[in-house]
Design an enzyme around this catalytic site. Structure first.
Site, PDB file in Angstrom:
ATOM      1  CG  ASP A  47     -90.148 121.252  -6.420  1.00  0.00           C
ATOM      2  OD1 ASP A  47     -90.595 121.121  -4.905  1.00  0.00           O
ATOM      3  OD2 ASP A  47     -91.169 120.407  -7.178  1.00  0.00           O
ATOM      4  CE1 TYR A  52     -93.807 116.504  -9.706  1.00  0.00           C
ATOM      5  CE2 TYR A  52     -91.344 117.989  -9.790  1.00  0.00           C
ATOM      6  CZ  TYR A  52     -93.123 117.642  -9.397  1.00  0.00           C
ATOM      7  OH  TYR A  52     -93.878 118.761  -8.975  1.00  0.00           O
ATOM      8  CE  LYS A  77     -92.815 118.382  -4.867  1.00  0.00           C
ATOM      9  NZ  LYS A  77     -92.212 118.119  -6.292  1.00  0.00           N
ATOM     10  CG  HIS A 110     -96.376 114.648  -5.276  1.00  0.00           C
ATOM     11  ND1 HIS A 110     -95.334 114.051  -6.430  1.00  0.00           N
ATOM     12  CD2 HIS A 110     -97.015 115.898  -6.445  1.00  0.00           C
ATOM     13  CE1 HIS A 110     -95.589 115.625  -6.844  1.00  0.00           C
ATOM     14  NE2 HIS A 110     -96.443 115.549  -6.767  1.00  0.00           N
ATOM     15  NE  ARG A 240     -89.548 131.322 -21.808  1.00  0.00           N
ATOM     16  CZ  ARG A 240     -90.556 130.958 -22.708  1.00  0.00           C
ATOM     17  NH1 ARG A 240     -90.963 129.750 -22.015  1.00  0.00           N
ATOM     18  NH2 ARG A 240     -91.731 131.790 -23.378  1.00  0.00           N
TER      19      ARG A 240
HETATM   20  N1  LIG Z   1     -96.788 119.470  -6.080  1.00  0.00           N
HETATM   21  C1  LIG Z   1     -96.987 119.780  -7.217  1.00  0.00           C
HETATM   22  O1  LIG Z   1     -98.173 118.316  -6.798  1.00  0.00           O
HETATM   23  C2  LIG Z   1     -96.753 120.007  -8.330  1.00  0.00           C
HETATM   24  C3  LIG Z   1     -97.832 120.184  -9.023  1.00  0.00           C
HETATM   25  C4  LIG Z   1     -97.029 121.175 -10.004  1.00  0.00           C
HETATM   26  C5  LIG Z   1     -96.158 121.722 -10.728  1.00  0.00           C
HETATM   27  N2  LIG Z   1     -94.914 121.309  -9.302  1.00  0.00           N
HETATM   28  C6  LIG Z   1     -93.777 121.969  -9.072  1.00  0.00           C
HETATM   29  O2  LIG Z   1     -93.733 123.702  -9.288  1.00  0.00           O
HETATM   30  C7  LIG Z   1     -92.779 123.753 -10.366  1.00  0.00           C
HETATM   31  C8  LIG Z   1     -93.661 124.600 -11.400  1.00  0.00           C
HETATM   32  O3  LIG Z   1     -94.405 124.946 -11.949  1.00  0.00           O
HETATM   33  P1  LIG Z   1     -94.768 124.160 -13.113  1.00  0.00           P
HETATM   34  O4  LIG Z   1     -93.496 123.951 -14.121  1.00  0.00           O
HETATM   35  O5  LIG Z   1     -96.402 123.125 -13.024  1.00  0.00           O
HETATM   36  O6  LIG Z   1     -95.040 125.761 -13.861  1.00  0.00           O
HETATM   37  P2  LIG Z   1     -94.794 126.556 -13.735  1.00  0.00           P
HETATM   38  O7  LIG Z   1     -93.059 126.688 -12.983  1.00  0.00           O
HETATM   39  O8  LIG Z   1     -95.112 128.285 -13.789  1.00  0.00           O
HETATM   40  O9  LIG Z   1     -94.987 127.416 -15.942  1.00  0.00           O
HETATM   41  C9  LIG Z   1     -93.810 126.562 -16.611  1.00  0.00           C
HETATM   42  C10 LIG Z   1     -94.218 126.604 -17.889  1.00  0.00           C
HETATM   43  O10 LIG Z   1     -93.624 128.199 -18.378  1.00  0.00           O
HETATM   44  C11 LIG Z   1     -92.810 128.411 -19.095  1.00  0.00           C
HETATM   45  N3  LIG Z   1     -91.917 128.856 -18.701  1.00  0.00           N
HETATM   46  C12 LIG Z   1     -91.108 129.288 -17.559  1.00  0.00           C
HETATM   47  N4  LIG Z   1     -90.846 130.179 -17.625  1.00  0.00           N
HETATM   48  C13 LIG Z   1     -91.209 131.031 -18.969  1.00  0.00           C
HETATM   49  C14 LIG Z   1     -91.710 133.104 -18.964  1.00  0.00           C
HETATM   50  N5  LIG Z   1     -90.237 133.488 -17.946  1.00  0.00           N
HETATM   51  N6  LIG Z   1     -91.416 133.507 -19.701  1.00  0.00           N
HETATM   52  C15 LIG Z   1     -92.435 133.490 -20.430  1.00  0.00           C
HETATM   53  N7  LIG Z   1     -92.449 131.417 -20.435  1.00  0.00           N
HETATM   54  C16 LIG Z   1     -92.396 130.479 -19.667  1.00  0.00           C
HETATM   55  C17 LIG Z   1     -92.229 127.523 -19.561  1.00  0.00           C
HETATM   56  O11 LIG Z   1     -92.149 127.088 -20.574  1.00  0.00           O
HETATM   57  P3  LIG Z   1     -90.336 126.554 -20.933  1.00  0.00           P
HETATM   58  O12 LIG Z   1     -89.855 125.232 -20.784  1.00  0.00           O
HETATM   59  O13 LIG Z   1     -90.655 125.978 -22.900  1.00  0.00           O
HETATM   60  O14 LIG Z   1     -89.618 127.714 -20.566  1.00  0.00           O
HETATM   61  C18 LIG Z   1     -93.276 126.016 -18.776  1.00  0.00           C
HETATM   62  O15 LIG Z   1     -93.922 125.588 -20.193  1.00  0.00           O
HETATM   63  C19 LIG Z   1     -92.449 122.835 -10.925  1.00  0.00           C
HETATM   64  O16 LIG Z   1     -91.977 122.227 -11.995  1.00  0.00           O
HETATM   65  C20 LIG Z   1     -92.743 121.420 -10.053  1.00  0.00           C
HETATM   66  O17 LIG Z   1     -91.264 121.284  -9.327  1.00  0.00           O
HETATM   67  C21 LIG Z   1     -95.584 120.578  -8.357  1.00  0.00           C
END
Ligand SMILES: NC(=O)c1ccc[n+]([C@@H]2O[C@H](COP(=O)([O-])OP(=O)(O)OC[C@H]3O[C@@H](n4cnc5c(N)ncnc54)[C@H](OP(=O)(O)O)[C@@H]3O)[C@@H](O)[C@H]2O)c1
Length: 278
Positions: A47, A52, A77, A110, A240
């Site tokens: 994704d 990004y 997106k 998006h 991770r």
């Molecule tokens: N459509 C939208 O508006 C939108 C908005 C936000 C995100 N997204 C998409 O959704 C994806 C995921 O959301 P997100 O990146 O915001 O948040 P997330 O995946 O919920 O959390 C990422 C955070 O958690 C940490 N992490 C990852 N795996 C872990 C584990 N097993 N244990 C502890 N901590 C862990 C990561 O740190 P480290 O990197 O240091 O491991 C990072 O700080 C994004 O990357 C993006 O592709 C879409």
């Protein structure tokens, strides 16, 4: 019981993996290595988004990984400043170019960006690009039911996917049910709920982690899968990235699922799509 390793069937006849690698805040320079690690681990859904700024690195990884392109489900997106038929088309072509591919598996709007009032026109333009074979599935992100209704009214089509903020603190049961009634797949962003507060330190999560010999992150990812959501955790750390995919050798019981459901606060960690700020 559904085999959670099997892909989800979308309302357009296509399928999509239930777990993917999210790349928000993975810089273009680190994206290639991170996505290569994800693909080597077994992830087949990646994704990204034009916003990004890492599509070049993501594309290099997908194209150089040795995994056949048709085995990778690639999402990007269209950003808010490219709403409207002509701009969305140009944004799509630019993303394809940066990703080094001639089609997307899933292209999402998006944000609805309701103040612009162009999301229905944008969606219609993406359907045209789908007819031309540039996109396999058309979806949206951060759409509320009112926006989804408008899209359906204007085009006769329900998006295949709505990617929304979803985690134990904001688990959106009404929206998930609303989607299910219309055949729209729910995809969880921010799935670990780490932006404000810490889902991973909650007793309901750590107790289940201990009981199953898994990490809190694995428990929360499994909770999404058992709730029928597609989930796209992000990590920049290879350990991770692997850990987050290793969620198929245990199952949460009903009580454990209910205890995690009970963490619901009704509060978003991100922007409210209704505010029109995005
Ligand atoms: N459509 C939208 O508006 C939108 C908005 C936000 C995100 N997204 C998409 O959704 C994806 C995921 O959301 P997100 O990146 O915001 O948040 P997330 O995946 O919920 O959390 C990422 C955070 O958690 C940490 N992490 C990852 N795996 C872990 C584990 N097993 N244990 C502890 N901590 C862990 C990561 O740190 P480290 O990197 O240091 O491991 C990072 O700080 C994004 O990357 C993006 O592709 C879409």
């Amino acid at each position: 019981m559904t085999d959670l390793r099997e892909p989800v069937e979308l309302n357009d006849g296509r399928t999509m993996p239930r777990i993917g690698y999210g790349t928000y805040k993975v810089g273009d320079d680190e994206a290639q290595e991170a996505v290569e690690a994800a693909l080597a681990t077994g992830y087949r859904l990646i994704d990204t988004a034009e916003m990004y700024g890492n599509e070049v690195g993501v594309g290099r990884a997908v194209n150089g990984s040795g995994v056949p392109r048709e085995d990778v489900h690639l999402t990007t997106k269209v950003w808010n400043d490219h709403h409207g038929a002509a701009k969305a088309r140009a944004a799509l072509e630019a993303s394809l170019e940066r990703l080094g591919t001639d089609y997307l598996d899933l292209y999402l709007i998006h944000w609805p960006s309701p103040k612009q009032g162009l999301y229905v026109e944008t969606f219609a333009a993406l359907l045209e690009a789908k007819d031309e074979g540039l996109i396999r599935s058309v979806g949206v992100s951060n759409f509320l039911p009112e926006h989804l209704e408008q899209v359906h009214e204007g085009t006769g089509v329900w998006p295949s996917v709505n990617q929304v903020e979803l985690h134990p603190y904001f688990n959106q049961p009404e929206l998930r049910a609303w989607h299910a009634e219309r055949g729209i797949a729910t995809e969880s962003w921010g799935p670990l709920g780490q932006r404000t507060g810490s889902v991973l330190a909650e007793d309901a999560v750590t107790a289940a982690a201990e009981a199953h010999g898994k990490s809190p992150g694995q428990v929360v990812i499994r909770w999404h899968l058992q709730n029928g959501c597609i989930v796209i955790p992000k990590s920049s750390k290879p350990k991770r990235i692997a850990e987050n995919f290793d969620v198929f050798d245990f199952a949460l019981g009903e009580d454990e699922m209910a205890a995690i459901d009970a963490l619901e606060t009704g509060e978003r960690q991100g922007i409210d799509p209704a505010s029109g700020e995005r």
